[in-house]
Write a protein that holds these residues in place. Structure first.
Motif, PDB file in Angstrom:
ATOM      1  N   VAL A  58       0.843  -1.188   0.000  1.00 32.67           N
ATOM      2  CA  VAL A  58       0.000   0.000   0.000  1.00 32.67           C
ATOM      3  C   VAL A  58       0.876   1.235   0.000  1.00 32.67           C
ATOM      4  CG1 VAL A  58      -1.777   1.231   1.255  1.00 32.67           C
ATOM      5  CG2 VAL A  58      -1.768  -1.246   1.245  1.00 32.67           C
TER       6      VAL A  58
ATOM      7  N   TYR B 249       2.459   5.013   0.592  1.00 34.28           N
ATOM      8  CA  TYR B 249       2.681   5.802   1.809  1.00 34.28           C
ATOM      9  C   TYR B 249       1.519   6.745   2.063  1.00 34.28           C
ATOM     10  CZ  TYR B 249       4.432   9.360   4.876  1.00 34.28           C
ATOM     11  OH  TYR B 249       4.578  10.243   5.918  1.00 34.28           O
TER      12      TYR B 249
ATOM     13  N   SER C 229      -1.500   5.876   3.186  1.00 41.26           N
ATOM     14  CA  SER C 229      -2.742   5.155   3.366  1.00 41.26           C
ATOM     15  C   SER C 229      -2.698   4.471   4.696  1.00 41.26           C
ATOM     16  CB  SER C 229      -2.935   4.139   2.243  1.00 41.26           C
ATOM     17  OG  SER C 229      -1.860   3.261   2.180  1.00 41.26           O
ATOM     18  N   GLU C 230      -3.897   4.287   5.298  1.00 40.58           N
ATOM     19  CA  GLU C 230      -3.856   3.879   6.694  1.00 40.58           C
ATOM     20  C   GLU C 230      -4.600   2.602   6.978  1.00 40.58           C
ATOM     21  OE1 GLU C 230      -1.906   4.662   8.975  1.00 40.58           O
ATOM     22  OE2 GLU C 230      -0.965   6.265   7.896  1.00 40.58           O
ATOM     23  N   THR C 231      -5.117   2.476   8.179  1.00 40.87           N
ATOM     24  CA  THR C 231      -5.208   1.184   8.788  1.00 40.87           C
ATOM     25  C   THR C 231      -6.535   0.513   8.650  1.00 40.87           C
ATOM     26  OG1 THR C 231      -6.148   1.628  10.921  1.00 40.87           O
ATOM     27  CG2 THR C 231      -3.876   2.218  10.607  1.00 40.87           C
TER      28      THR C 231
ATOM     29  N   GLN D  32      -3.857  11.826   2.321  1.00 41.23           N
ATOM     30  CA  GLN D  32      -3.012  10.726   1.901  1.00 41.23           C
ATOM     31  C   GLN D  32      -2.317  11.047   0.589  1.00 41.23           C
ATOM     32  OE1 GLN D  32      -5.679   7.411   1.806  1.00 41.23           O
ATOM     33  NE2 GLN D  32      -6.124   7.527   3.995  1.00 41.23           N
TER      34      GLN D  32
ATOM     35  N   TYR E   3       1.683  11.396  -0.252  1.00 47.29           N
ATOM     36  CA  TYR E   3       2.361  10.614  -1.282  1.00 47.29           C
ATOM     37  C   TYR E   3       3.141  11.530  -2.215  1.00 47.29           C
ATOM     38  CZ  TYR E   3       3.190   7.579  -5.242  1.00 47.29           C
ATOM     39  OH  TYR E   3       3.779   6.867  -6.240  1.00 47.29           O
TER      40      TYR E   3
ATOM     41  N   ARG F 266       9.136   3.664   5.638  1.00 45.82           N
ATOM     42  CA  ARG F 266       8.046   4.528   5.179  1.00 45.82           C
ATOM     43  C   ARG F 266       8.352   5.180   3.839  1.00 45.82           C
ATOM     44  NH1 ARG F 266       7.990   8.818   8.630  1.00 45.82           N
ATOM     45  NH2 ARG F 266       5.851   9.409   8.113  1.00 45.82           N
TER      46      ARG F 266
ATOM     47  N   TYR G 111       5.884   1.439   3.432  1.00 44.32           N
ATOM     48  CA  TYR G 111       5.044   0.857   4.475  1.00 44.32           C
ATOM     49  C   TYR G 111       4.164   1.948   5.066  1.00 44.32           C
ATOM     50  CZ  TYR G 111       7.103  -3.792   4.827  1.00 44.32           C
ATOM     51  OH  TYR G 111       7.484  -5.082   4.574  1.00 44.32           O
ATOM     52  N   ARG G 112       2.958   1.575   5.457  1.00 45.40           N
ATOM     53  CA  ARG G 112       2.053   2.527   6.076  1.00 45.40           C
ATOM     54  C   ARG G 112       2.611   3.008   7.412  1.00 45.40           C
ATOM     55  NH1 ARG G 112      -3.366  -0.762   6.298  1.00 45.40           N
ATOM     56  NH2 ARG G 112      -1.858  -2.400   6.745  1.00 45.40           N
ATOM     57  N   THR G 113       2.387   4.268   7.691  1.00 41.35           N
ATOM     58  CA  THR G 113       2.898   4.846   8.930  1.00 41.35           C
ATOM     59  C   THR G 113       2.402   4.080  10.146  1.00 41.35           C
ATOM     60  OG1 THR G 113       2.974   7.035   7.917  1.00 41.35           O
ATOM     61  CG2 THR G 113       2.987   6.953  10.317  1.00 41.35           C
TER      62      THR G 113
END
Length: 503
Positions: free
Chosen positions: A2, A4, A6-8, A27, A31, A361, A366-368
């Motif tokens: 996914v 950078y 984008s979240e959870t 988001q 990016y 990141r 990788y997502r934060t």
């Protein structure tokens, strides 16, 4: 993988459509910030700030922990052998004979309960200025708030020997005042980084900045032991107090609140920082969304994690020299060096984790939130396991010191976990958020030493095992809560200009 920003898991089900559109915009901005021309690191103002603030936190922790070592030398250990102050559980370690100067400083007949209150008193002042520190830094600027806070602490450190001579109550009062001065430092610095740290450099810049806290511990613990040995305990406070005053002079001349007010920053770096932050900072100047802040689940996840981590951290910070002396039988000069080893490992792991977190990141996208949770789990569960193990090493000195060092070293990984998460979820209000979380995270420093000394009146190994078990259990609880409720994106209330502030 996914992208950078984008979240959870679960966010989409919980977020209304309008807020989701807003989050998607944030988001995309995050990016495309990858495309910004990066200003060079070498000789940059932002990394200069990181180094000078690191020196500031070096001073902060030197002034905070030197009492832990000096306390061993401040006590009259011949007053009553039945209280086990002069005899350790394990056989004492012989050290090479060295010339010891004649000590002229007074010693005191303080029992274990009084010692606990003295060691914990700093945090009674420290807790008072956390939230006010975040608010004042945002309103009046963080530079002078942090500078004057540390200067005040240095001055009261210079007065510590006089206060001790007047009585334990006076010493407690001075330590409370030191805590009030230091309480503004972390909220002020978080407010500073909100204006200085580009999102994709946060882990690196903040770990460089806050490694000074670990280095201050690493240097001041053994150095305090040497000062006590060759001079006497009063010089611990005189020498470190002078260092604090010198740092203030440097800070006053070379630091500025933001890139826009810095007279010597390059135009390229100024543009890089402001462009990377312009879409993350709130456009609602002077209005703080208090209701949204105090009801934010991601914030309370940080609160619980911060409280839990600090229980272990402050337990070791204030009582490790006592454990080394009363249980393992290390002398004052051995004590300082061995007590510093865990924090040396913590400093190294904090810097390495900062580099690795930003690599995950920025390069691997990788997502934060994944990075923050993973580093928090390692930085809290690892210390819990090795802290409990240290309690079962008995008089195996090598294994005990090794386990305590591994425990604190792994704790350094959390510097790139929940500790930086304030800037992820609300950079505009990072100082206030840090003030809130650090208020709760100061409670362990207030009650931890008192509880630990109450549980270790006879200084037996089983008593210290109970202290370690309590700290480990609290660590595991905090890691679990943060894993469930932590988030990595800027929260809508932190950026919306049209937010309703009726609270």
């Amino acid at each position: 993988m996914v992208g950078y920003g984008s979240e959870t898991e679960g966010d989409e089900q919980e977020t209304p459509l309008l807020q989701r559109r807003h989050e998607d915009k944030v988001q995309r901005v995050s990016y495309f910030s990858l495309l910004l021309p990066v200003a060079p690191v070498c000789c940059s103002s932002r990394y200069g700030l990181a180094l000078l603030s690191s020196l500031g936190f070096f001073v902060v922790y030197s002034l905070r922990v030197n009492l832990s070592v000096a306390m061993v030398d401040m006590l009259n250990t011949t007053r009553d052998s039945s209280t086990n102050h002069s005899v350790s559980v394990c056989p004492a370690h012989a050290s090479p004979p060295r010339p010891k100067h004649n000590h002229t400083a007074r010693v005191y007949n303080w029992d274990s309960e009084t010692q606990g209150w003295i060691l914990g008193s700093f945090f009674y002042g420290y807790i008072l200025t956390q939230i006010p520190g975040g608010y004042l830094a945002g309103r009046f600027g963080p530079k002078w708030l942090m500078g004057l806070g540390i200067l005040g602490t240095a001055i009261f450190t210079l007065l510590t020997p006089m206060a001790a001579d007047l009585g334990a109550g006076y010493l407690i009062a001075v330590r409370v005042l030191e805590g009030i001065g230091e309480g503004v430092t972390f909220p002020a610095m978080y407010s500073m980084w909100a204006a200085w740290a580009p999102p994709l450099e946060r882990s690196r810049l903040l770990t460089i900045s806050y490694i000074g806290a670990q280095l201050g511990t690493v240097v001041s613990l053994p150095l305090s032991g040497e000062i006590c040995f060759y001079l006497d305990w009063t010089y611990v406070f005189y020498l470190f107090g002078v260092v604090g005053v010198v740092w203030f002079v440097l800070w006053a001349f070379f630091v500025f609140d933001s890139p826009s007010t810095h007279p010597r920053i390059s135009e390229r770096e100024r543009n890089y920082i402001t462009a990377s932050l312009k879409n993350e900072l709130s456009t609602s100047k002077g209005v703080i969304p208090w209701k949204a802040i105090v009801t934010s689940r991601p914030l309370w996840a940080i609160v619980v994690a911060h409280f839990s981590y600090n229980w272990t951290f402050y337990t070791l910070l204030t009582l490790l020299p006592t454990y080394m002396n009363d249980i393992l039988g290390f002398s004052i000069q051995q004590n300082g060096m061995l007590s510093a080893l865990p924090y040396m490992g913590c400093a190294v792991f904090a810097v390495l984790s900062g580099q690795f977190a930003d690599y995950l990141r920025e390069t691997l996208l990788y997502r934060t939130v994944v990075v923050r949770k993973a580093f928090t789990l390692v930085g809290m569960i690892g210390p819990a396991v090795f802290l409990v193990a240290a309690g079962y090493t008995g008089c195996n000195y090598t294994l005990a010191v090794t386990f305590l060092t591994i425990s604190s070293s792994l704790g350094g990984v959390s510097a790139s976990g929940f500790n930086i998460n304030h800037l992820d979820i609300a950079p505009s209000y990072a100082g206030i958020l840090l003030g809130i979380t650090n208020t709760f995270a100061t409670i362990p420093g207030m009650v931890g030493p008192v509880i630990a000394r109450a549980l270790t009146k006879h200084n037996t190994i089983p008593e210290w095992q109970a202290v370690f078990y309590i700290a480990a259990a609290i660590n595991l609880f905090g890691a679990s809560v943060y894993t469930m409720f932590g988030r990595g994106m800027v929260q809508p209330w932190a950026v919306q200009s049209g937010y309703s502030h009726g609270d």
